[in-house]
Design a protein around this motif. Structure first.
Motif, PDB file in Angstrom:
ATOM      1  N   PRO A  42       0.821  -1.218   0.000  1.00  0.00           N
ATOM      2  CA  PRO A  42       0.000   0.000   0.000  1.00  0.00           C
ATOM      3  C   PRO A  42       0.850   1.261   0.000  1.00  0.00           C
ATOM      4  CG  PRO A  42       0.032  -0.951   2.189  1.00  0.00           C
ATOM      5  CD  PRO A  42       0.750  -1.929   1.302  1.00  0.00           C
ATOM      6  N   ILE A  43       0.291   2.329  -0.532  1.00  0.00           N
ATOM      7  CA  ILE A  43       1.013   3.597  -0.601  1.00  0.00           C
ATOM      8  C   ILE A  43       1.198   4.143   0.813  1.00  0.00           C
ATOM      9  CG2 ILE A  43       0.876   5.991  -1.408  1.00  0.00           C
ATOM     10  CD1 ILE A  43      -0.577   4.922  -3.878  1.00  0.00           C
ATOM     11  N   THR A  44       2.436   4.459   1.154  1.00  0.00           N
ATOM     12  CA  THR A  44       2.777   4.929   2.494  1.00  0.00           C
ATOM     13  C   THR A  44       2.651   6.449   2.568  1.00  0.00           C
ATOM     14  OG1 THR A  44       5.112   5.188   1.936  1.00  0.00           O
ATOM     15  CG2 THR A  44       4.394   3.015   2.745  1.00  0.00           C
ATOM     16  N   PRO A  45       2.598   7.019   3.773  1.00  0.00           N
ATOM     17  CA  PRO A  45       2.599   8.486   3.906  1.00  0.00           C
ATOM     18  C   PRO A  45       3.801   9.125   3.223  1.00  0.00           C
ATOM     19  CG  PRO A  45       1.955   7.473   5.976  1.00  0.00           C
ATOM     20  CD  PRO A  45       2.391   6.360   5.081  1.00  0.00           C
ATOM     21  N   GLY A  46       4.969   8.458   3.276  1.00  0.00           N
ATOM     22  CA  GLY A  46       6.151   8.999   2.623  1.00  0.00           C
ATOM     23  C   GLY A  46       5.972   9.082   1.113  1.00  0.00           C
ATOM     24  N   VAL A 147      -8.936   3.040  -7.637  1.00  0.00           N
ATOM     25  CA  VAL A 147      -8.418   3.465  -6.342  1.00  0.00           C
ATOM     26  C   VAL A 147      -7.272   2.532  -5.950  1.00  0.00           C
ATOM     27  CG1 VAL A 147      -8.977   3.962  -3.935  1.00  0.00           C
ATOM     28  CG2 VAL A 147     -10.709   4.319  -5.715  1.00  0.00           C
ATOM     29  N   LEU A 148      -6.100   3.105  -5.696  1.00  0.00           N
ATOM     30  CA  LEU A 148      -4.915   2.319  -5.374  1.00  0.00           C
ATOM     31  C   LEU A 148      -4.893   1.956  -3.894  1.00  0.00           C
ATOM     32  CD1 LEU A 148      -2.245   4.325  -7.441  1.00  0.00           C
ATOM     33  CD2 LEU A 148      -3.787   2.499  -8.186  1.00  0.00           C
ATOM     34  N   PRO A 149      -4.206   0.884  -3.520  1.00  0.00           N
ATOM     35  CA  PRO A 149      -4.179   0.456  -2.112  1.00  0.00           C
ATOM     36  C   PRO A 149      -3.492   1.495  -1.220  1.00  0.00           C
ATOM     37  CG  PRO A 149      -3.469  -1.323  -3.560  1.00  0.00           C
ATOM     38  CD  PRO A 149      -3.526  -0.088  -4.393  1.00  0.00           C
ATOM     39  N   SER A 150      -4.161   1.871  -0.147  1.00  0.00           N
ATOM     40  CA  SER A 150      -3.593   2.774   0.859  1.00  0.00           C
ATOM     41  C   SER A 150      -4.483   2.751   2.095  1.00  0.00           C
ATOM     42  CB  SER A 150      -3.467   4.204   0.329  1.00  0.00           C
ATOM     43  OG  SER A 150      -4.744   4.783   0.137  1.00  0.00           O
ATOM     44  N   PHE A 168     -19.968   4.261  -2.786  1.00  0.00           N
ATOM     45  CA  PHE A 168     -18.885   3.295  -2.746  1.00  0.00           C
ATOM     46  C   PHE A 168     -17.844   3.779  -1.736  1.00  0.00           C
ATOM     47  CE2 PHE A 168     -20.719   3.207  -7.008  1.00  0.00           C
ATOM     48  CZ  PHE A 168     -20.994   1.851  -7.167  1.00  0.00           C
ATOM     49  N   GLY A 169     -17.899   3.223  -0.550  1.00  0.00           N
ATOM     50  CA  GLY A 169     -16.940   3.583   0.485  1.00  0.00           C
ATOM     51  C   GLY A 169     -15.736   2.668   0.453  1.00  0.00           C
ATOM     52  N   ARG A 170     -14.814   2.944   1.336  1.00  0.00           N
ATOM     53  CA  ARG A 170     -13.634   2.101   1.446  1.00  0.00           C
ATOM     54  C   ARG A 170     -14.067   0.727   1.945  1.00  0.00           C
ATOM     55  NH1 ARG A 170      -9.524   0.388   4.739  1.00  0.00           N
ATOM     56  NH2 ARG A 170      -7.400   0.616   3.934  1.00  0.00           N
ATOM     57  N   VAL A 171     -13.527  -0.326   1.344  1.00  0.00           N
ATOM     58  CA  VAL A 171     -13.943  -1.678   1.697  1.00  0.00           C
ATOM     59  C   VAL A 171     -12.813  -2.398   2.422  1.00  0.00           C
ATOM     60  CG1 VAL A 171     -15.599  -1.883  -0.185  1.00  0.00           C
ATOM     61  CG2 VAL A 171     -13.212  -2.528  -0.565  1.00  0.00           C
ATOM     62  N   ALA A 172     -13.153  -3.524   3.026  1.00  0.00           N
ATOM     63  CA  ALA A 172     -12.148  -4.332   3.721  1.00  0.00           C
ATOM     64  C   ALA A 172     -11.051  -4.750   2.749  1.00  0.00           C
ATOM     65  CB  ALA A 172     -12.816  -5.563   4.333  1.00  0.00           C
ATOM     66  N   ASN A 173      -9.833  -4.768   3.235  1.00  0.00           N
ATOM     67  CA  ASN A 173      -8.653  -5.165   2.452  1.00  0.00           C
ATOM     68  C   ASN A 173      -8.297  -4.146   1.368  1.00  0.00           C
ATOM     69  OD1 ASN A 173      -6.681  -7.231   2.570  1.00  0.00           O
ATOM     70  ND2 ASN A 173      -7.362  -8.018   0.584  1.00  0.00           N
ATOM     71  N   GLU A 175      -6.274  -1.865   1.568  1.00  0.00           N
ATOM     72  CA  GLU A 175      -4.834  -1.604   1.558  1.00  0.00           C
ATOM     73  C   GLU A 175      -4.067  -2.609   0.699  1.00  0.00           C
ATOM     74  OE1 GLU A 175      -5.690  -4.209   5.116  1.00  0.00           O
ATOM     75  OE2 GLU A 175      -6.591  -2.470   4.118  1.00  0.00           O
ATOM     76  N   ASN A 176      -4.748  -3.675   0.241  1.00  0.00           N
ATOM     77  CA  ASN A 176      -4.083  -4.698  -0.570  1.00  0.00           C
ATOM     78  C   ASN A 176      -4.694  -4.883  -1.956  1.00  0.00           C
ATOM     79  OD1 ASN A 176      -2.213  -5.553   1.496  1.00  0.00           O
ATOM     80  ND2 ASN A 176      -3.952  -6.534   2.524  1.00  0.00           N
ATOM     81  N   ASP A 177      -5.894  -4.340  -2.178  1.00  0.00           N
ATOM     82  CA  ASP A 177      -6.605  -4.557  -3.434  1.00  0.00           C
ATOM     83  C   ASP A 177      -6.794  -3.252  -4.195  1.00  0.00           C
ATOM     84  OD1 ASP A 177      -6.822  -7.198  -2.881  1.00  0.00           O
ATOM     85  OD2 ASP A 177      -8.958  -7.170  -2.397  1.00  0.00           O
ATOM     86  N   LEU A 178      -6.982  -3.401  -5.501  1.00  0.00           N
ATOM     87  CA  LEU A 178      -7.418  -2.298  -6.344  1.00  0.00           C
ATOM     88  C   LEU A 178      -8.946  -2.268  -6.338  1.00  0.00           C
ATOM     89  CD1 LEU A 178      -5.137  -3.016  -9.443  1.00  0.00           C
ATOM     90  CD2 LEU A 178      -4.700  -1.335  -7.644  1.00  0.00           C
ATOM     91  N   SER A 179      -9.500  -1.080  -6.367  1.00  0.00           N
ATOM     92  CA  SER A 179     -10.954  -0.923  -6.431  1.00  0.00           C
ATOM     93  C   SER A 179     -11.273  -0.144  -7.702  1.00  0.00           C
ATOM     94  CB  SER A 179     -11.466  -0.179  -5.195  1.00  0.00           C
ATOM     95  OG  SER A 179     -12.874  -0.165  -5.155  1.00  0.00           O
ATOM     96  N   LEU A 180     -11.914  -0.814  -8.669  1.00  0.00           N
ATOM     97  CA  LEU A 180     -12.238  -0.189  -9.947  1.00  0.00           C
ATOM     98  C   LEU A 180     -13.698   0.252  -9.915  1.00  0.00           C
ATOM     99  CD1 LEU A 180      -9.838  -2.293 -10.498  1.00  0.00           C
ATOM    100  CD2 LEU A 180     -10.546  -2.155 -12.901  1.00  0.00           C
ATOM    101  N   LEU A 181     -13.921   1.562  -9.975  1.00  0.00           N
ATOM    102  CA  LEU A 181     -15.253   2.143  -9.925  1.00  0.00           C
ATOM    103  C   LEU A 181     -15.572   2.745 -11.285  1.00  0.00           C
ATOM    104  CD1 LEU A 181     -14.791   4.032  -6.544  1.00  0.00           C
ATOM    105  CD2 LEU A 181     -15.794   1.773  -6.864  1.00  0.00           C
ATOM    106  N   ALA A 182     -16.680   2.327 -11.893  1.00  0.00           N
ATOM    107  CA  ALA A 182     -17.059   2.826 -13.213  1.00  0.00           C
ATOM    108  C   ALA A 182     -18.487   3.338 -13.173  1.00  0.00           C
ATOM    109  CB  ALA A 182     -16.926   1.721 -14.269  1.00  0.00           C
ATOM    110  N   PHE A 183     -18.746   4.437 -13.891  1.00  0.00           N
ATOM    111  CA  PHE A 183     -20.088   5.015 -13.927  1.00  0.00           C
ATOM    112  C   PHE A 183     -20.237   5.819 -15.213  1.00  0.00           C
ATOM    113  CE2 PHE A 183     -17.202   7.455 -11.272  1.00  0.00           C
ATOM    114  CZ  PHE A 183     -17.245   8.722 -11.831  1.00  0.00           C
ATOM    115  N   TYR A 184     -21.491   5.951 -15.664  1.00  0.00           N
ATOM    116  CA  TYR A 184     -21.766   6.689 -16.887  1.00  0.00           C
ATOM    117  C   TYR A 184     -21.358   8.153 -16.743  1.00  0.00           C
ATOM    118  CZ  TYR A 184     -24.277   2.923 -19.227  1.00  0.00           C
ATOM    119  OH  TYR A 184     -24.608   1.753 -19.868  1.00  0.00           O
TER     120      TYR A 184
END
Length: 413
Positions: A42-46, A147-150, A168-173, A175-184
């Motif tokens: 996951p993307i770190t604060p740094g 949405v990238l893992p963070s 679409f809120g943040r889901v479990a895991n 920090e390890n998964d990509l979340s692809l959100l698509a809409f018209y």
């Protein structure tokens, strides 16, 4: 007759939704940014701080303008030219886009492709208020957000379409998964403020690659038979219009307003969106049976409504207007909130006509009469692109004028 046709069309359910989410393993994507290097998940604060150093404040589009206003959009962006993505992501993304295509109701026979737009960084407190994406290229039909893992909280994406809403809120895991959100692309949406951490996302334009006329879906035979009878009746049953000097006459045209919004770039027979595609297919079948001509057009809708604002609701009770001793201290409708009460008048202008071959043609001038009009979604359930509220003025007012971008199928014998 109007209700009959509208009700029949409403029975033809959309084959998909207007917004969807796909989960994917983070190791499918390898990404680097000029000036930052390869991103680790996951993307770190740094890493987020380094991204922030090469980013710029994000603008937003308001009709023909590009504006910077942190009270509307407060986030950072990095242009696509600074982002490098490993080649193995392309076939993986194509697989996910097929899932998105099915979920959004696009048929087999067309292909969605994704064009990278930018990388966005949302830090604590940042957000993007209610807005609609502009169609940046011909063929753009939807938006994809990866949405990238963070680690973060807040930052939910809410998508609205014609009175419906998905969040679409943040889901479990996450920090390890990509979340692809698509809409018209015509959906209104917003990103809520980040409460903690950082949200990083890639945004893409989704484009219909195959622009040939793909097969429209087969509609229910019973519904289409009844719809054909309804259209036949539309052109034979006289309608009394309030402004007519002569006697009642049958309409010369049938105008059906589509549910989705289209622009000159996106209006095309092969780019109709889920429910519109199904209902237009049924109307085309009815038109063929009745030997009718058909065109697609853009529709500019202007409605004037009597309305009631918060001030009136507070001041008017069951027994009439209330007058309090501290009347001078009251302020009316400071927030601009109002409730639509009664439609006073409307006007619909048609332009940008397309024939069945997708060619631009000269259309029929003039506005649309109420006897010609059919719709499954009233304009009042949509977000206007412009509104002007004339507050209560004593013996007249409280009205609001609202303008909408819509599209229409126009049919005549």
């Amino acid at each position: 007759m109007t209700a009959s046709i509208a009700d029949l069309l409403a029975q033809l359910e959309a084959p998909g939704t207007y917004a969807t989410r796909v989960r994917a393993p983070a190791d499918e994507l390898e990404i680097s940014v000029t000036g930052v290097g390869r991103l680790s998940f996951p993307i770190t604060p740094g890493s987020a701080h380094k991204l922030r150093e090469v980013a710029r404040p994000s603008p937003f589009g308001l009709r023909e303008q590009t504006l910077h206003d942190p009270s509307v959009r407060n986030t950072w962006e990095i242009s696509a030219r600074r982002v490098r993505i490993a080649a193995r992501w392309k076939p993986v993304l194509a697989k996910h886009l097929h899932t998105v295509q099915v979920a959004l109701g696009f048929p087999e026979g067309c292909t969605l492709t994704a064009v990278l737009d930018k990388l966005l960084v949302y830090e604590e407190g940042q957000f993007f208020k209610h807005h609609q994406d502009s169609e940046k290229t011909d063929g753009m039909v939807a938006t994809l957000v990866v949405v990238l893992p963070s680690e973060y909280s807040g930052g939910a994406l809410t998508v609205e379409h014609r009175g419906e809403k998905q969040t679409f809120g943040r889901v479990a895991n996450q920090e390890n998964d990509l979340s692809l959100l698509a809409f018209y692309a015509d959906c209104e949406h917003e990103v809520s403020p980040i409460k903690s951490g950082v949200r990083v996302a890639l945004t893409y334009q989704l484009i219909v690659e195959d622009r040939s006329m793909y097969a429209l879906p087969a509609s229910s035979a019973e519904v289409v038979n009844r719809l054909t009878d309804g259209v036949r009746g539309h052109f034979t049953v006289p309608i009394e219009e309030g402004y007519q000097r002569s006697g009642p006459a049958a309409p010369e045209r049938l105008v059906y307003l589509l549910d989705h919004e289209y622009t000159q770039r996106s209006l095309a027979w092969d780019k109709l969106k889920n429910g519109d595609r199904v209902r237009i297919a049924a109307l085309l079948t009815a038109a063929e049976r009745l030997d009718c001509e058909v065109l697609l057009a853009l529709a500019e809708v202007h409605e004037t409504w009597m309305c009631e604002d918060d001030y009136q609701r507070d001041r008017y009770g069951r027994h009439g207007w209330r007058f309090d001793d501290d009347d001078d201290d009251d302020e009316s409708d400071e927030t601009g909130e109002y409730e639509l009460v009664e439609l006073q008048g409307d006007e619909i202008e048609l332009n940008h006509w397309l024939d069945v071959d997708g060619q631009h043609v000269d259309g029929i001038p003039g506005t649309v009469s109420s006897g010609e009009l059919h719709f499954t979604k009233p304009s009042r359930d949509m977000d206007p692109f412009k509104s002007e509220h004339e507050g209560y003025q004593g013996n007249y007012g409280n009205t609001v004028d609202r303008w909408y971008h819509r599209a229409a199928l126009v049919m005549w014998p």
